[in-house]
Design a protein around this motif. Sequence first.
Motif, short mmCIF file in Angstrom:
data_model
loop_
_atom_site.label_atom_id
_atom_site.label_comp_id
_atom_site.label_asym_id
_atom_site.label_seq_id
_atom_site.Cartn_x
_atom_site.Cartn_y
_atom_site.Cartn_z
N THR A 66 5.42 4.89 3.76
CA THR A 66 4.35 3.95 4.09
C THR A 66 3.23 4.09 3.08
OG1 THR A 66 3.25 5.54 5.58
CG2 THR A 66 4.89 4.04 6.56
N LEU A 67 2.49 3.01 2.90
CA LEU A 67 1.32 3.00 2.03
C LEU A 67 0.16 2.45 2.84
CD1 LEU A 67 0.31 3.51 -0.89
CD2 LEU A 67 0.72 1.08 -1.32
N LEU B 105 6.40 -3.96 -0.04
CA LEU B 105 5.53 -3.66 1.10
C LEU B 105 5.73 -4.69 2.20
CD1 LEU B 105 4.19 -2.10 -1.33
CD2 LEU B 105 2.02 -2.42 -0.12
N ARG C 143 2.56 -7.16 -3.25
CA ARG C 143 3.42 -6.41 -2.34
C ARG C 143 4.62 -5.78 -3.07
NH1 ARG C 143 4.75 -10.54 2.33
NH2 ARG C 143 6.15 -8.83 2.92
N VAL D 291 1.33 0.86 5.92
CA VAL D 291 2.24 -0.28 5.77
C VAL D 291 3.60 0.21 5.31
CG1 VAL D 291 2.68 -2.41 4.48
CG2 VAL D 291 0.36 -1.86 5.23
N SER E 295 2.23 7.55 -3.28
CA SER E 295 1.22 6.86 -2.46
C SER E 295 -0.17 7.42 -2.69
CB SER E 295 1.60 6.94 -0.98
OG SER E 295 1.65 8.29 -0.55
N VAL F 209 7.11 0.58 3.45
CA VAL F 209 7.59 0.22 2.12
C VAL F 209 9.10 0.45 2.07
CG1 VAL F 209 7.37 0.61 -0.36
CG2 VAL F 209 5.39 0.97 1.12
N LEU G 173 1.09 -1.30 -8.67
CA LEU G 173 1.18 -2.12 -7.47
C LEU G 173 0.56 -3.47 -7.73
CD1 LEU G 173 1.77 -2.51 -4.42
CD2 LEU G 173 -0.51 -1.58 -3.96
#
Length: 388
Positions: free
Chosen positions: A304-305, A332, A362, A308, A381, A310, A359
């Motif tokens: 997750t990031l 994402l 998404r 959210v 992350s 991934v 990044l």
Amino acid sequence: MSTVRARVWRFTIEKGKAGAEAVQAVEIGQGPPPVSLAAMVNVNALACDLRKTVDQRVRDHEISLLLSYIIGDQSQQQLGVECSALDSSAGHIQRFVSECTGLGVMSAASEVLFDWTPTTSGLSSFDVLPGKLRGVYANTGVRPDLLYDLAAGPVAGEARGRRRRAKQMFPAGKGTPEQRKRLEKLAQWSVDHSDHAYFMSWVWLGQGGIYVDIFLPDGSAALTGLKTGWIDAPGDAKPWQFDIPRPDRRRVVAPSPERDLPVHVPSPVVSGQAATRAAISRVGSAADEAVNRAFKREEHEIGTLAGVPVRGRWIAGDTLGEARYEVLLGILGERVELDRRAQRERLTTPAGDRLDAFLDGRLVTVVRSVESPRPTWDRISAELLEQT
């Protein structure tokens, strides 16, 4: 982080009643702008037709193929190319590698030159614009490659890439006939689109590494406040000037008695800043829909990031044999707002222990050398969120 060698030109367009008539260019200087391999992969992954189904197998293969030819010298940080492999490849593969490199280097140059901040809605490919920007840009004829949405207005970017076999990577003199011909066409495209702002990058791939000529228009409001602190060698003050051939007047042929068909000459499409930005916004929503479909098809969740999820996987750049690089391509579940300026500074500031991670909207990409350990998602992350 790798670099390329860039030669920067400023050029002006002389206009007459018939449109663009002459170009005058002056070399500003040369320097080593930074280029992120992760950002290069990211830009090429997004430069697809979002109206069609994006096949992840094809995209993974394209990424693997591109990085099979590109070389990042860890000691000198000079981005290069496997010339013997490139010369042994078919012409269309050579063009693929050259054009992909050109797109990535052009976007890297845009960040260090005019403070472009990458977002999904702020960068569009002209390959998908005609359907979305109907009435704003011409559907036929000359078209640039990418459309950048800068704070001062939209800017079109033209990326070209060529294999160069000479020992001297930058062509001597004042540009090449190919560069002049393309500038002529872009100058007229700009005039036909209400003096639309644009610039051109021309990448050279050879034994000496990867070099790029960057042509920037003078007097464009969208390209004010250029950042040139990375330039370390002055340019040639002598201008390079050439005339633009006047276009042939179209003849309206009288219809024959058997075929009473009138001839229609299409008028150029012109664009305003408001219309262009509204259309870019529509393309951004289409991009989100395409990413949603890609996220649902991807089965592997890698972490997750900022809470959210991934999904994604590592891809080896091993099309030509033993891999040099491995690429993490992650999607994402929704957008995560990051400090874009901090990300750019991280990418452009030399640091041996930093990851080459990027990044955009998404889509997250990470490129690592196979000689180094694969980083954990916690480390990736943390660097993306600037928690280190």
